[in-house]
Design an enzyme around this catalytic site. Structure first.
Site, short mmCIF file in Angstrom:
data_model
loop_
_atom_site.label_atom_id
_atom_site.label_comp_id
_atom_site.label_asym_id
_atom_site.label_seq_id
_atom_site.Cartn_x
_atom_site.Cartn_y
_atom_site.Cartn_z
N GLY A 55 0.81 -1.21 0.00
CA GLY A 55 0.00 0.00 0.00
C GLY A 55 0.84 1.27 0.00
O GLY A 55 2.03 1.25 -0.30
N SER A 60 1.75 3.14 2.56
CA SER A 60 2.66 3.33 3.69
C SER A 60 3.34 2.05 4.14
O SER A 60 4.47 2.08 4.63
CB SER A 60 1.89 3.91 4.90
OG SER A 60 1.24 5.11 4.56
N GLU A 73 -7.06 -4.71 -6.25
CA GLU A 73 -7.00 -4.33 -4.84
C GLU A 73 -8.36 -4.40 -4.15
O GLU A 73 -8.47 -4.87 -3.01
CB GLU A 73 -6.43 -2.90 -4.74
CG GLU A 73 -6.30 -2.39 -3.32
CD GLU A 73 -5.69 -1.00 -3.27
OE1 GLU A 73 -5.52 -0.49 -2.15
OE2 GLU A 73 -5.37 -0.43 -4.34
#
Length: 267
Positions: A10, A12, A73
């Site tokens: 993702g 982060s 996703e």
């Protein structure tokens, strides 16, 4: 599934899910440690296949695992949440609003095998980390969570009881009338107070959008997942309080932050 590894890369964090002898295992690392995480994966991989999802899936495939499969996703996170929800025996097959609180936040309706993304917001963990660094000297997620837990939002937020004082408020006086509105007090308030206010503002905003999505689709149940909830008990408590106050039944999946990785692995 022992021959599969799911990776959710993702904005982060990189989150990894794999199974050994019928038991799921998880690992996560910040994107700044991506190379380290992927080198570790190469060591344990053996003859396993990789299933990638998330915004950086294409980069990981191109640079590390060219034979990997890329999974959409949205379908991965919904499938993963469904798997975890079934394992925890939560309310059978009732439809639910899935709220994925990562760097930003996405909302889905999930009804059996059908799902639809219905909403998105830039409010999420990125907001918490970014403003947290402005409000305090803490630069780690758990440092900021600890500050939020120890602070008092009423030193920063204008509450309903503040507006009606000295009269009795017609609704719960502890509710927020305006976030960060005590402009005279903000400069002297502590970093902990500001973090408590920030955590509360995120919870209020996400609850408001969750309630609107649930009402629009006639759903009474919300399932919360995402890395921003992991270890953030103040945020979870506030979401639970505000959802129940609004007539929504909230659930928080254990290991919900790995829903995307699990869904990729199961695809």
């Amino acid at each position: 599934m022992d021959n599969r590894i799911g990776i959710d890369a993702g904005g982060s964090l990189i989150k990894i899910a794999y199974e050994e002898n019928g038991r799921l295992h998880f690992r996560k690392q910040p994107n700044s440690e991506l190379d380290e995480a992927l080198q570790w994966l190469k060591i344990i991989a053996g003859n396993r296949s990789f299933y990638l999802t998330g915004g950086k899936a294409g980069t990981i495939k191109a640079n590390f695992f060219p034979e990997a499969n890329i999974i959409d996703e949205f379908s991965a996170v919904c499938e993963g949440s469904r798997h975890l929800k079934m394992k925890e025996a939560m309310s059978g097959s009732a439809p639910y609003i899935l709220v994925n609180i990562g760097t930003g936040t996405s909302w889905f309706t999930v009804d059996g095998a059908e799902y639809e993304r219905v909403l998105g917001s830039g409010m999420g963990g990125g907001t918490f980390m970014g403003l947290g660094r402005i409000f305090s000297e803490g630069d780690g997620f758990f440092d900021l969570v600890s500050l939020a837990a120890s602070g008092d939002k009423s030193n920063v937020d204008l509450l309903v009881k503040d507006i009606y004082y000295p009269e009795k408020a017609p609704i719960d006086g502890e509710l927020t009338a305006s976030n960060f509105a005590k402009s005279q007090e903000i400069t002297s308030s502590s970093p902990a107070d500001k973090m408590a206010s920030l955590n509360n503002m995120i919870a209020e905003t996400l609850t408001l959008l969750t309630v609107q999505a649930a009402s629009l689709h006639n759903i009474k149940q919300a399932v919360f997942i995402g890395s921003t909830l992991a270890g953030n008990k103040p945020l979870q408590n506030s979401l639970e309080t505000y959802c129940r106050m609004s007539g929504i039944e909230p659930f928080f999946l254990e290991n919900g932050e790995f829903s995307g990785a699990i869904g990729a692995m199961l695809s």
